[in-house]
Design an enzyme around this catalytic site. Structure first.
Site, mmCIF file in Angstrom:
data_model
loop_
_atom_site.group_PDB
_atom_site.id
_atom_site.type_symbol
_atom_site.label_atom_id
_atom_site.label_comp_id
_atom_site.label_asym_id
_atom_site.label_seq_id
_atom_site.Cartn_x
_atom_site.Cartn_y
_atom_site.Cartn_z
ATOM 1 N N SER A 1 -3.774 4.285 -3.528
ATOM 2 C CA SER A 1 -2.760 3.267 -3.246
ATOM 3 C C SER A 1 -1.767 3.788 -2.211
ATOM 4 O O SER A 1 -1.283 4.918 -2.324
ATOM 5 C CB SER A 1 -2.022 2.921 -4.545
ATOM 6 O OG SER A 1 -0.907 2.095 -4.257
ATOM 7 N N GLY A 2 -1.452 2.951 -1.226
ATOM 8 C CA GLY A 2 -0.580 3.376 -0.133
ATOM 9 C C GLY A 2 0.807 3.801 -0.576
ATOM 10 O O GLY A 2 1.308 4.843 -0.144
ATOM 11 N N ASN B 1 -0.296 9.663 -14.223
ATOM 12 C CA ASN B 1 0.962 9.287 -13.564
ATOM 13 C C ASN B 1 2.188 9.698 -14.368
ATOM 14 O O ASN B 1 3.262 9.890 -13.820
ATOM 15 C CB ASN B 1 0.992 7.784 -13.285
ATOM 16 C CG ASN B 1 0.545 6.946 -14.463
ATOM 17 O OD1 ASN B 1 -0.581 7.106 -14.953
ATOM 18 N ND2 ASN B 1 1.410 6.072 -14.936
ATOM 19 N N CYS C 1 6.160 0.236 -15.837
ATOM 20 C CA CYS C 1 5.853 -0.963 -16.610
ATOM 21 C C CYS C 1 6.375 -0.823 -18.040
ATOM 22 O O CYS C 1 6.708 -1.802 -18.684
ATOM 23 C CB CYS C 1 4.348 -1.203 -16.639
ATOM 24 S SG CYS C 1 3.505 -0.645 -15.158
ATOM 25 N N THR D 1 -8.936 -11.670 5.640
ATOM 26 C CA THR D 1 -8.478 -10.999 6.862
ATOM 27 C C THR D 1 -7.666 -9.767 6.495
ATOM 28 O O THR D 1 -6.789 -9.827 5.635
ATOM 29 C CB THR D 1 -7.653 -11.971 7.722
ATOM 30 O OG1 THR D 1 -8.470 -13.107 8.006
ATOM 31 C CG2 THR D 1 -7.203 -11.322 9.026
ATOM 32 N N GLY E 1 -3.773 -0.011 -5.711
ATOM 33 C CA GLY E 1 -4.452 0.669 -6.804
ATOM 34 C C GLY E 1 -5.001 -0.293 -7.845
ATOM 35 O O GLY E 1 -6.114 -0.114 -8.347
ATOM 36 N N THR E 2 -4.247 -1.322 -8.163
ATOM 37 C CA THR E 2 -4.666 -2.258 -9.202
ATOM 38 C C THR E 2 -5.937 -2.992 -8.787
ATOM 39 O O THR E 2 -6.898 -3.087 -9.563
ATOM 40 C CB THR E 2 -3.530 -3.251 -9.504
ATOM 41 O OG1 THR E 2 -2.376 -2.507 -9.919
ATOM 42 C CG2 THR E 2 -3.922 -4.230 -10.599
#
Ligand code: PLP
Length: 400
Positions: free
Chosen positions: A200-201, A152, A326, A238, A72-73
């Site tokens: 984001s995963g 969030n 955070c 990659t 996400g960042t």
């Protein structure tokens, strides 16, 4: 006793099916997807499958609109810096006061170095965007609007599709940080004018360190990472193949579980809120009562410190959070709740419970049993509680 995890907005458990799907790509299928031989070809095909799975989850028109990133960042940073470079005659950004630090920290930096002027749009006490201020900030100087799909900390949903249409009237690009929305709320991008979307995963049961940026076909774009021709030249390096394959699988599973998220998960969340408000005086739910993620409960308790509540919950085997990971550990109250101007008596006492499909009904029972005693004990120690106006919560406006 089994630990109860109610911090799924911070991160989720990787689904065992996701792990199984990833495993061959560490061993047998180790090829570089850019290689022209057989080892590369089969891996390249797996990246394509994952892209299709993400396309479907987002309701995107084309699979090549998906650009893999490290999370996400990176997706947020890419979108913002890309817009400033792609529209060089514009130098303003419009965002909100309640964005994730992955947007706000970069915006503050860009202001500090004189690269951009940033408009931070405020919210009301429900966390809803100030639409009049938003309209007023838009002009042909704005390169990018970046507004989150879902918050969030509170789960409040912004009406991003309509907000994007307003941005388009001024020729600005529109980006949305949808990290919390993807997999929890239905999304269909093909009929929207949203140019870029971050996901984001690890917020949807895939690993940490993998994500994607949706870039609409035809939207002006400049890469952040320049290198090889991976991702059609939009992100060099990659590819993190096992994680990408896992992200694709997680997207497929998220679609399958969407009804569960909107049904069973929402019911657990609602039952938790209702029981807590009934049993504990002087608390209320933060966020938009009408448009909120189904998994997030942010409850503010007056005259207590959230850190103390979390400590006691943790001792009882319940993991929750005081908002963004955070910000926890620091005594500074959440920038989101500050922007919502929630009462000072409750600003330091907000606790976020965030569910996922891994939770069960007993998890709610555990919290509902533990919390009243914890609050009673902590409030007995609070000098403010003795003089406080003790209220039940039946008529709380914030609670839907
Ligand atoms: C978690 C989160 C991010 C950051 O994503 P990472 O993959 O951890 O970098 C960005 N925005 C929101 C709204 C989030 O919840």
């Amino acid at each position: 006793m089994k630990a109860v995890y109610l911090d799924n907005n911070a991160t989720t458990r990787v689904d065992p099916d996701v792990v199984q799907t990833m495993l061959p790509f560490f061993t047998e299928q180790f090829g570089n997807p850019s290689s022209a031989h057989a080892f590369g070809e089969s891996v390249g095909a797996a990246l394509k499958t994952a892209r299709k799975q993400l396309q479907e989850l987002l309701g995107a028109a084309h699979d090549y609109e998906i650009v893999y990133t490290s999370g996400g960042t990176e997706s947020n940073n890419t979108a913002i810096l890309s817009a400033l470079e792609a529209l060089p005659d514009r130098s303003e950004i419009v965002t909100s006061k309640v964005e994730h630090p992955a947007v706000l920290t970069l915006c503050e930096h860009l202001e500090k170095i004189g690269r951009a002027k940033v408009h931070y749009i405020g919210v009301d006490s429900f966390g809803r965007l100030d639409i009049d201020a938003y309209r007023a900030a838009l002009s042909d100087k704005v390169a990018l609007v970046s507004l989150m799909w879902a918050n969030n900390e509170t789960g409040t949903i912004f009406p991003v599709e309509g907000l994007a249409e307003l941005a388009k009237e001024h020729g600005a690009l529109f980006h949305t940080d949808a990290v919390q929305a993807v997999g929890k709320a239905p999304i269909s991008l093909k009929d929207s004018v949203i140019d870029m979307l971050s996901l984001s995963g690890h917020k949807l049961h895939a690993p940490k360190g993998i994500g994607a940026l949706y870039v609409k076909r035809g939207a002006r774009f400049k890469p952040l990472l320049r290198g090889g021709h991976q991702e059609r030249g939009r992100r060099g390096g990659t590819e993190n193949v096992p994680a990408i394959v896992g992200l694709g699988k997680a997207a497929q599973l998220a679609l399958q579980h969407m009804a569960d998220e909107q049904g069973r998960v929402r019911e657990m969340r609602d039952r938790l809120e209702k029981a807590v408000l009934q049993r504990i005086p002087n608390c209320f739910v933060n966020g938009d009562p009408h448009d909120r993620l189904p998994n997030t409960a942010n409850i503010a308790f007056e005259y207590v410190e959230s850190e103390a509540i979390l400590l006691h919950l943790n001792r009882g085997g319940v993991a929750a959070s005081s908002g963004s990971a955070c910000a926890s550990g620091s005594m500074e109250p959440s920038h989101v709740l500050k922007a919502m101007e929630i009462p000072a008596s409750a600003l330091h006492g907000a606790v976020r419970f965030s569910f996922s499909r891994d939770n069960v009904a007993e998890d709610v029972d555990r919290v509902v049993e533990a919390l009243p005693g914890i609050l009673e004990k902590l409030r007995e120690l609070s000098p403010f509680w003795a003089d406080a106006d003790k209220k039940s919560n039946d008529s709380k406006p914030v609670y839907a």
